[in-house]
Each structure stands twice: as structure tokens, then as C-alpha cells.
Design an enzyme around this catalytic site. Structure first.
Site, PDB file in Angstrom:
ATOM      1  N   TYR A 199       0.823  -1.221   0.000  1.00 21.36           N
ATOM      2  CA  TYR A 199       0.000   0.000   0.000  1.00 21.36           C
ATOM      3  C   TYR A 199       0.849   1.260   0.000  1.00 21.36           C
ATOM      4  O   TYR A 199       0.480   2.259   0.608  1.00 21.36           O
ATOM      5  CB  TYR A 199      -0.969  -0.046   1.180  1.00 21.36           C
ATOM      6  CG  TYR A 199      -2.052  -1.091   0.916  1.00 21.36           C
ATOM      7  CD1 TYR A 199      -3.128  -0.787   0.097  1.00 21.36           C
ATOM      8  CD2 TYR A 199      -1.937  -2.377   1.428  1.00 21.36           C
ATOM      9  CE1 TYR A 199      -4.087  -1.740  -0.198  1.00 21.36           C
ATOM     10  CE2 TYR A 199      -2.901  -3.337   1.143  1.00 21.36           C
ATOM     11  CZ  TYR A 199      -3.970  -3.004   0.328  1.00 21.36           C
ATOM     12  OH  TYR A 199      -4.911  -3.945   0.018  1.00 21.36           O
ATOM     13  N   GLU A 230      -2.005  -7.377  -3.524  1.00 18.53           N
ATOM     14  CA  GLU A 230      -2.912  -6.276  -3.178  1.00 18.53           C
ATOM     15  C   GLU A 230      -2.187  -4.958  -3.385  1.00 18.53           C
ATOM     16  O   GLU A 230      -0.993  -4.835  -3.063  1.00 18.53           O
ATOM     17  CB  GLU A 230      -3.365  -6.347  -1.707  1.00 18.53           C
ATOM     18  CG  GLU A 230      -4.367  -7.434  -1.417  1.00 18.53           C
ATOM     19  CD  GLU A 230      -4.838  -7.439   0.045  1.00 18.53           C
ATOM     20  OE1 GLU A 230      -4.842  -6.361   0.682  1.00 18.53           O
ATOM     21  OE2 GLU A 230      -5.185  -8.523   0.536  1.00 18.53           O
TER      22      GLU A 230
HETATM   23  C1  BDP Z   1      -4.721  -5.751   3.723  1.00 24.04           C
HETATM   24  C2  BDP Z   1      -5.707  -6.888   3.881  1.00 24.04           C
HETATM   25  C3  BDP Z   1      -7.111  -6.549   3.387  1.00 24.04           C
HETATM   26  C4  BDP Z   1      -7.480  -5.155   3.809  1.00 24.04           C
HETATM   27  C5  BDP Z   1      -6.520  -4.200   3.144  1.00 24.04           C
HETATM   28  C6  BDP Z   1      -6.852  -2.738   3.464  1.00 24.04           C
HETATM   29  O1  BDP Z   1      -5.250  -8.068   3.275  1.00 24.04           O
HETATM   30  O2  BDP Z   1      -8.013  -7.500   3.885  1.00 24.04           O
HETATM   31  O3  BDP Z   1      -8.806  -4.833   3.528  1.00 24.04           O
HETATM   32  O4  BDP Z   1      -5.217  -4.465   3.591  1.00 24.04           O
HETATM   33  O5  BDP Z   1      -6.365  -2.240   4.474  1.00 24.04           O
HETATM   34  O6  BDP Z   1      -4.073  -5.638   4.920  1.00 24.04           O
HETATM   35  O7  BDP Z   1      -7.597  -2.134   2.723  1.00 24.04           O
END
Ligand code: BDP
Length: 572
Positions: free
Chosen positions: A449, A485
């Protein structure tokens, strides 16, 4: 057995003492099945209820079922279920994302009205599946939440079936496929309840005869096999016949291999373009709905996505059947997330307890994770769309005890299925210098992120840091890296010419930045965006109406990032 059932929330935990299964449930509440109950009624107490609820219905199997074996099956009862047929306990099951079934031949009377009652508990612990924790509030109530970032929806979430088979029947069928040049090889293994002869026939997608064999286990040869490919889910049909019983299994012939930094499907490098998603929608919560499922897959296709991770639990089998037919590549995840107290940002005084310490996840939780992996693989091993098992989402992989906790889960998965790679998704708190478990797995899967939780609002720094971290992973491991992600929250309708956090433009910019970095890095085998659609979470200051990282809103309207991604994925 789907439809409207009777329902009663057991607020004072009286149901067991008052034997609620032995008569009509108290009250007059109706509840649809499948659905979560939480958002069905405008009732805050029910929505946040911790404890038992009861469902009840009646079944009148036809007299023609006399002498047959009758089975009651629940595709998903969240999370802890006890089932009565009449006055007798027929089944108990833990884990709301995987099915269970029970032979009720001796408990049901054909031609009569039979009462079926289910008590469901949603109480969480570190060894529940999914894991969670509860605490007593100053107001004297019990409040609980998953250790993961999604709302603890509860209910009979998936179809319920009553079906009949011959008394002597097929119990299970397992298939594995291989390739020898252009010849497909299908190893099959049938488990039966008796000892009569098994015969199998393989048909092509048009129903034409391809091959046949006799015996409970053998190998079928398919010369010039038509392969199952991403985007083109060609399926053969294996018809298994045993006495009066017949069962058919769709079979896709394909191979999966991890070769250095490449993820190969049928020997060709595959680049993941996809999403993580939740089984989540307004009103029905996590309840399965074929209409929503088909719509979501159609939107995935519209985006140009080729793959999906079943975040953060096993999906209904209908979804995997769909993926098989349409060539959607699936990373299949257990509900064993998140085993991580360093990520638990709930109210707390003092430092978090150690994840694998005496107050954290111990042997019982580990055994639950091993069982979850086993049940998932036993359910899904025949699906060609499933290319990898994801055994844990964001565990505390930097902590003491992480290796001891995860290694038996990996061992179980490998023993049950040596044909598919295994992965876990790594959390940003465990970069390569701190991680202790990645060597146990086949791929480096990163939930990253940068641009949101890290370097929020500063995309230039976010890009530099992401690149640098990928280099460090690539230096350490000769394995493909997948960004499992990435993303940013956006409030649908919030716009700025200069992208700032929470706008649709900023969300697009973060996803585009990760795509640029991923495409330019040799070791990266693709990008999954978090998340397909906005979804409900526990109540938190960072979650206005839930997690808003969706490419689509919760009611499936596209945000700017969806159009952007579609341009990139359809064009590339
Ligand atoms: C990650 C997770 C996910 C969360 C996402 C978030 O895998 O389930 O929804 O971050 O923070 O830690 O949006």
C-alpha cells in the site's frame, strides 16, 4: 432447501435449555436462505449480536425416496453449526466457508413433514475459522471482530440441499491432469461405498466420446488434448458410473509450474491481471446470490481481468465452476487470516501481545489452519481454474514462532496436492530483511500500500520505495513476485484536478503507479488490485461506511479507477 426459513435470535442463550429444536421456534421472524441475517432487518441489536441464532424449516421428501440414501448438505453455515432433524442432533460443523453434509436416511420419514433446525454461533476466537477476538464493553455487552478487515457476517450463507442417492454410492472423485507432448493424461480416483465395478467415460465439450476405462482408479489418455487455457476454459466431462449411481465431473486439462521467476500455465508465462474481492453486497451481506456472482464475473471481464484471489476465504463452489467454464485463473485462499496481532489496530493500552506468544495463536489455532487447508483442498482440487493455494493472508511472518506455525500448514497442502504451488500474502511489516517464512512457499506475494498507508499523498516517494523493495525481494529469492494487493480508498464522487487522497483520481494514480513499477520489473508476474468493490468492515475511524478501495462501489457502479484499469488491461 433454499427459501424463507423461520428464525430466532437467542439473546438470552435460552435455546438449548428450552430445547428450541423440539417445537416451532419462538417468535415470528422470517429469514431468507441463503443470506447473512445481519442487514436483513432494521435492528441494530441483531446486526451486532454475538452468540447463537436459530433457523428452522420443514422438509417432506417424496415416498419414492424410500430405500434410498438421503443426505442433508450445507454449502456454508457461518460459523459454527449444530443441526437437528426432528429431535436428534444430526451434525456439528465449524468453519462457515466450507460445506458439510450428513446422511439423514434414518432420521427422516419419507412422505412426512420433518422439522430441520439449525443453531448457528458466530463467536470468534483465535482458533475459529475465520479467527477473531471478543471483549466485554464498559456497557456490559460483548463486542467482537475478526482479526481481519471485513465484517463478521453470519447466517446460512450458501445453498442448503436435501438430495437422494442409491444406498451403494459414489463417495468421492479426484482427478489430476498432466501432459505428455500433445497427449493429455487424466489420473482419476473414485471412492465408493461398496465393492461393485466402477466405469468411467470421458466426453468432449460437445458430448462426443473420447475415452473410457474400468476400475476405481486409472489414467485416461486424450490424444491431441484441447487444453484449458486462461480466457478459454475448455472442459471435458468425466462420467463416473457405479451400480445405480452416476456422477459427472468437468475436467480441464492444463499444467501449472513455477520456473524461476516465471509462473507457467501450459508451459507459457502467465501475467496475473486481477483483483481481490469479497463475498459482500448490500442487504444479503455475504449470502451467495447467482445473479450477483454472474454480474461480478461479467464486470471482471469488462475490466479485462484474467484472474481472481478468493479473498479472504473459500468461495462458493458455483464461483469456481464459473471460473472453470470461462477460463478465469483463481488463487484459492483459506479463511486462515489474519494470524497477526501486530496488525490489530483495535483499542488497546500498551504494546500488542506477541502473535505466537502465550496470549496469541497457539497449537489449537495452528491445527484449525491445517484443517482449513485440508478441507479447502479436498473440496477444490478438481477445479482447473485453481492454480495456487493461498494458505494465509498477512500472517505475522516477521515474528518469533511464525515458521513453526506456518510450516505444518504448508506440509499438509503439499502432501494433499503436489501439483499446485502454494503461497501466502506478505504484509508490509515483514520486508525481506524481517520475513522468516517465504522460502517455504513457491511465490513471493506482496500486499503493498505504498501511496496509501505508507507515503500517503506522496506518489513520487511511494514509487521509489516500492521499486526498491521489489529489488530487495528479487535479490533474495529466485521466485516470481506477485503484487497480490495494492490500491487506495476513494469516496465515489470525490474529485480534484490535482489528485489528493480519497479522490477517485488519486485511487487511479496509485493503481497506475503500481502497474508501471510492476510492468518494468523482471521478477514481477502481475498485479492484483484491492479491491473489486467497496465492502463492509467493522466500525473504525478509517472506514467510512466500510473499506472504500473498490474499483466499483458496493452497489457495483464503476469508479474512475475501473475505467483506467480497463484501458490498461484491455489494451495490453
Ligand atoms: C490488507 C488486507 C485486506 C485489507 C486491506 C486494506 O489483506 O483484507 O482490507 O489491507 O487495508 O491488509 O484495505
Amino acid at each position: 432447501m433454499d427459501g424463507v426459513w423461520r428464525f430466532a435470535a437467542d439473546y438470552s442463550a435460552a435455546g438449548h435449555a428450552e430445547r428450541w429444536w423440539s417445537a416451532e421456534l419462538p417468535g415470528t421472524v422470517d429469514m431468507p436462505v441463503p443470506a447473512s441475517y445481519n442487514d436483513l432487518l432494521p435492528d441494530e441489536r441483531l446486526r451486532d449480536h454475538v452468540g447463537l441464532v436459530w433457523y428452522q424449516t420443514h422438509a417432506r421428501p417424496p415416498r419414492s425416496w424410500e430405500g434410498r440414501r438421503i443426505v442433508l448438505r450445507f454449502d456454508g453455515a457461518a460459523h459454527d453449526a449444530t443441526v437437528w432433524v426432528g429431535d436428534t442432533i444430526a451434525a456439528r460443523h465449524t468453519g462457515g466457508f466450507l460445506p458439510f453434509e450428513v446422511d439423514v436416511t434414518d432420521l427422516l420419514a419419507c412422505g412426512e413433514r420433518n422439522r430441520i433446525t439449525v443453531a448457528l454461533s458466530n463467536e470468534l476466537s483465535f482458533s475459529s475459522m475465520p479467527p477473531g477476538r471478543s471483549h466485554r464493553t464498559p456497557a456490559g455487552t460483548v463486542s467482537q471482530a475478526l482479526t481481519a478487515d471485513y465484517f463478521n457476517y453470519t447466517g446460512l450463507h450458501r445453498h442448503v440441499w436435501l438430495y437422494a442417492t442409491p444406498a451403494d454410492h459414489i463417495e468421492d472423485v479426484a482427478v489430476r491432469t498432466r501432459l505428455d507432448g500433445s497427449t493429455g493424461l487424466i489420473d482419476y480416483d473414485v471412492t465408493i461405498s461398496g465393492s461393485a465395478e466402477v466405469s468411467v467415460r470421458l466426453r468432449d465439450a460437445q458430448g462426443g466420446h473420447v475415452s473410457s476405462a474400468v476400475g476405481a482408479a486409472s489414467t485416461l489418455e486424450v490424444p491431441e488434448a484441447h487444453l484449458w487455457e486462461p480466457g478459454a476454459g475448455y472442459l471435458y466431462r468425466l462420467e463416473v458410473e457405479y451400480g445405480q449411481d452416476i456422477y459427472e465431473v468437468p475436467v480441464g486439462i492444463r499444467t501449472i509450474e513455477v520456473d524461476g521467476r516465471r509462473f507457467l500455465i501450459n508451459g507459457k508465462p502467465f501475467t496475473f491481471k486481477g483483483v481481490g474481492r469479497h463475498e459482500d453486497s448490500p442487504i444479503r451481506g455475504r449470502g451467495h446470490d447467482d445473479a450477483l456472482m454472474v454480474h461480478d464475473f461479467a464486470l471482471l471481464d469488462w475490466l479485462g481481468a484474467n484472474s481472481l484471489r478468493t479473498t479472504h476465504y473459500p468461495y462458493p463452489e458455483e464461483a469456481l465452476d464459473y471460473a472453470d467454464r470461462h477460463g478465469v485463473v483463481v488463487i484459492d485462499e483459506t479463511a486462515a487470516g489474519m494470524v497477526n496481532l501486530a496488525m490489530d489496530f483495535g483499542p488497546r493500552t500498551g504494546p500488542p501481545p506477541e502473535t505466537f506468544g502465550p496470549e496469541g495463536f497457539g497449537a489449537e489455532a495452528r491445527d484449525a489452519c491445517v484443517r482449513a487447508a485440508r478441507e479447502l483442498i479436498e473440496r477444490d482440487r478438481n477445479h482447473p481454474s485453481v492454480v495456487m493455494w493461498c494458505l494465509s493472508n498477512e500472517p505475522d511472518s516477521a515474528a518469533d514462532g511464525a515458521r513453526e506455525f506456518l510450516a505444518p500448514i504448508v506440509a499438509e497442502a503439499r502432501a494433499l496436492d503436489p501439483t499446485r504451488p502454494v503461497c501466502f500474502t506478505n504484509v508490509f511489516l515483514a520486508p525481506p530483511e524481517r520475513d522468516r517464512i517465504t522460502d517455504l512457499f513457491d511465490m513471493v506475494c506482496l500486499n503493498r500500500y505504498q501511496g496509501w498507508y505508507v507515503n500517503g499523498g506522496d506518489l513520487a516517494s511511494a514509487e521509489l520505495e516500492l521499486r526498491a523493495e521489489l529489488d530487495r525481494w528479487a535479490e533474495r529469492y529466485d521466485k516470481p513476485i506477485l503484487i497480490t494487493e495494492c490500491g487506495a480508498d476513494s469516496l465515489a464522487g470525490l474529485h480534484e484536478t490535482a489528485p489528493t487522497m480519497w479522490t477517485e483520481e488519486y485511487q487511479s494514480a496509485v493503481i497506475a503507479m503500481v502497474a508501471r513499477v510492476a510492468e518494468q520489473h523482471d521478477a514481477v508476474a502481475g498485479q492484483h488490485v484491492w479491491s473489486f468493490a467497496d465492502f463492509l468492515t467493522r466500525q473504525e475511524v478509517i472506514r467510512p461506511g466500510g473499506n472504500l478501495k473498490g474499483l466499483f462501489t458496493r452497489d457495483r457502479k464503476p469508479k474512475a479507477a475501473a475505467f483506467d484499469l480497463r484501458r490498461r488491461w484491455i489494451e495490453s
